[in-house]
Design a protein around this motif. Structure first.
Motif, short mmCIF file in Angstrom:
data_model
loop_
_atom_site.label_atom_id
_atom_site.label_comp_id
_atom_site.label_asym_id
_atom_site.label_seq_id
_atom_site.Cartn_x
_atom_site.Cartn_y
_atom_site.Cartn_z
N UNK A 187 0.81 -1.22 0.00
CA UNK A 187 0.00 0.00 0.00
C UNK A 187 0.85 1.27 0.00
N UNK A 188 2.14 1.14 0.24
CA UNK A 188 3.02 2.31 0.33
C UNK A 188 3.45 2.73 -1.07
N UNK A 189 3.05 3.92 -1.53
CA UNK A 189 3.43 4.34 -2.89
C UNK A 189 4.93 4.54 -3.05
N UNK A 190 5.65 4.73 -1.94
CA UNK A 190 7.09 4.93 -2.00
C UNK A 190 7.88 3.68 -1.63
N UNK A 191 7.21 2.53 -1.56
CA UNK A 191 7.92 1.28 -1.23
C UNK A 191 9.02 1.02 -2.25
N UNK A 192 10.11 0.41 -1.77
CA UNK A 192 11.25 0.13 -2.64
C UNK A 192 11.38 -1.38 -2.78
N UNK A 193 11.32 -1.87 -4.01
CA UNK A 193 11.43 -3.30 -4.30
C UNK A 193 12.48 -3.47 -5.38
N UNK A 194 13.47 -4.31 -5.12
CA UNK A 194 14.57 -4.42 -6.08
C UNK A 194 15.28 -5.75 -5.90
N UNK A 195 16.15 -6.04 -6.84
CA UNK A 195 17.06 -7.17 -6.72
C UNK A 195 18.25 -6.75 -5.87
N UNK A 196 18.77 -7.68 -5.09
CA UNK A 196 19.98 -7.40 -4.33
C UNK A 196 21.16 -7.45 -5.30
N UNK A 197 21.94 -6.39 -5.35
CA UNK A 197 23.04 -6.35 -6.29
C UNK A 197 24.24 -5.60 -5.78
N UNK A 198 25.39 -5.87 -6.37
CA UNK A 198 26.62 -5.13 -6.11
C UNK A 198 27.14 -4.58 -7.43
N UNK A 199 27.76 -3.41 -7.33
CA UNK A 199 28.40 -2.81 -8.50
C UNK A 199 29.90 -3.11 -8.43
#
Length: 402
Positions: A264-276
């Motif tokens: 429900x949070x419009x600012x939720x952050x969903x991503x793959x775990x990654x390293x540069x």
């Protein structure tokens, strides 16, 4: 002083800290930010080791401590909510005389913005779309504003850096997938005890709630071990569908309520775990700092720390070299890379937070139940290895031997 006009892409921790130091050294920084306003969301971040010295040099440590998240430790619970074990992080800090402080990312971003307003030009709601380098500078094309000319360009625009893509090549060449997906967003504060991070695990999965002592809003965390999915996570509907598919069948503890809060949070952050991982952080007149250059992943616990240190070193080396980017970029990288190599070793953190198997969960729980505080001493150094070299004082007379 040469190369005084410097464009920074990204108004996060690295970008604003760099802008502060560049302005202090006599450069003219401009910060462009894709969002229409400051991005003030995010999780708790740690200021430790040399980053403490950087923040003290900036004169903002009293404000940082006043806004501290004030979390005392981690709890691990069973499906029915009963506590299995806990890590008394505050006690470990006190036992080891640690001066580190945890602050919500958004609070640190606000503080950095406050101290740069008036000395730094900000361009919100715009983004870089093209870079054209030549011997004398960089012509920058923007999505909305007119093209402008700068002496140098810095990418401080995170894991999915546009500047890195334009100057170095596609993201797939530099971002390493770490076999996990994660999410965080708002949560009901009643779902976890005040001043604690509470985690519930099943094999390869973690759900948690973060309760800062200084904030009424709690944060929910999710992490799942998974092969790479053929999903564009910039598509918020697809990202939320992935999170729902992974955790929607979990009915234990507070998983359903926490999942509903994030979705429900419009600012939720969903991503793959990654390293540069990059062989070089500069290309001609373009250079990278923070996550754009060397993201260690959110599980490193070191993102803010290395961003602050890297920004301090990059600005300082430019000042010490009187703006000569060829000298400064090389010195910045040689001095900062050894720390990044250590910080990107995040295996112990993943095993602590997301054990792969029930045996791994049992081992983790046994270790964290050990009664002696001394048995946990040094955990900070295990989870976030310290720097070993001395932080230069760039405001003193430059050492010709450097």
């Amino acid at each position: 002083m040469s190369n005084k006009r410097i464009l920074i892409s990204g108004a996060g921790i690295a970008g604003q800290a760099l802008a502060y130091w560049l302005a202090r050294h006599g450069f003219r920084p401009t910060v462009v930010e894709r969002a229409p306003r400051l991005r003030t969301g995010g999780q708790g971040v740690d200021i430790r080791d040399q980053a403490i010295e950087v923040v003290e040099k900036m004169g903002i440590m009293p404000r940082v401590r006043a806004a501290a998240a004030d979390v005392v430790g981690m709890r691990f619970v069973r499906a029915d909510g009963r506590e299995i074990s806990r890590i008394d992080i505050e006690g470990i800090k006190n036992e080891n005389g640690s001066a580190e402080v945890e602050i919500m990312r958004g609070d640190l971003v606000r503080i950095l913005h406050d101290i740069t307003t008036g000395t730094v030009e900000y361009l919100f709601d715009d983004a870089i779309t093209a870079l054209d380098q030549d011997d004398d500078g960089v012509t920058v094309t923007f999505a909305h504003g007119p093209a402008r000319r700068f002496d140098l360009v810095v990418g401080a625009d995170g894991l999915h850096s546009t500047v890195r893509k334009l100057a170095f090549g596609p993201e797939s060449d530099y971002v390493r997938f770490m076999d996990h997906y994660f999410a965080f967003g708002n949560a009901d504060a009643e779902l976890g005890p005040d001043r604690w991070v509470t985690m519930f695990n099943t094999p390869g999965r973690m759900t948690g709630v973060y309760r800062s002592g200084n904030h009424p809003q709690a944060k929910a965390y999710f992490m799942v071990r998974s092969p790479r999915r053929d999903i564009d996570l910039r598509d918020q509907q697809a990202a939320r569908a992935l999170l729902s598919a992974e955790f929607g069948d979990e009915n234990d503890w507070h998983v359903p309520e926490l999942l509903a809060g994030v979705l429900a949070d419009p600012d939720a952050y969903i991503d793959a775990l990654g390293q540069v991982r990059m062989d070089s952080w500069s290309s001609g007149r373009v250079v990278l700092v923070g996550d754009a250059a060397h993201c260690a992943s959110p599980v490193s616990g070191a993102g803010a720390e290395i961003a602050l240190i890297g920004a301090y070193r990059l600005a300082g080396e430019l000042a010490a070299a009187a703006g000569d980017h060829r000298i400064a970029f090389d010195r910045y990288e040689r001095s900062h890379r050894p720390l990044i190599t250590r910080k990107q070793q995040v295996g112990p953190n993943l095993r602590l937070m997301v054990p792969k198997t029930r045996l791994g969960m049992a081992v983790r729980n046994t270790v964290t139940r050990l009664p002696l505080l001394e048995s946990m001493s040094g955990m900070e150094r295990i989870m976030s290895p310290q720097a070993t070299d001395r932080l230069p004082d760039y405001e003193s007379v430059a050492d010709p031997a450097r």
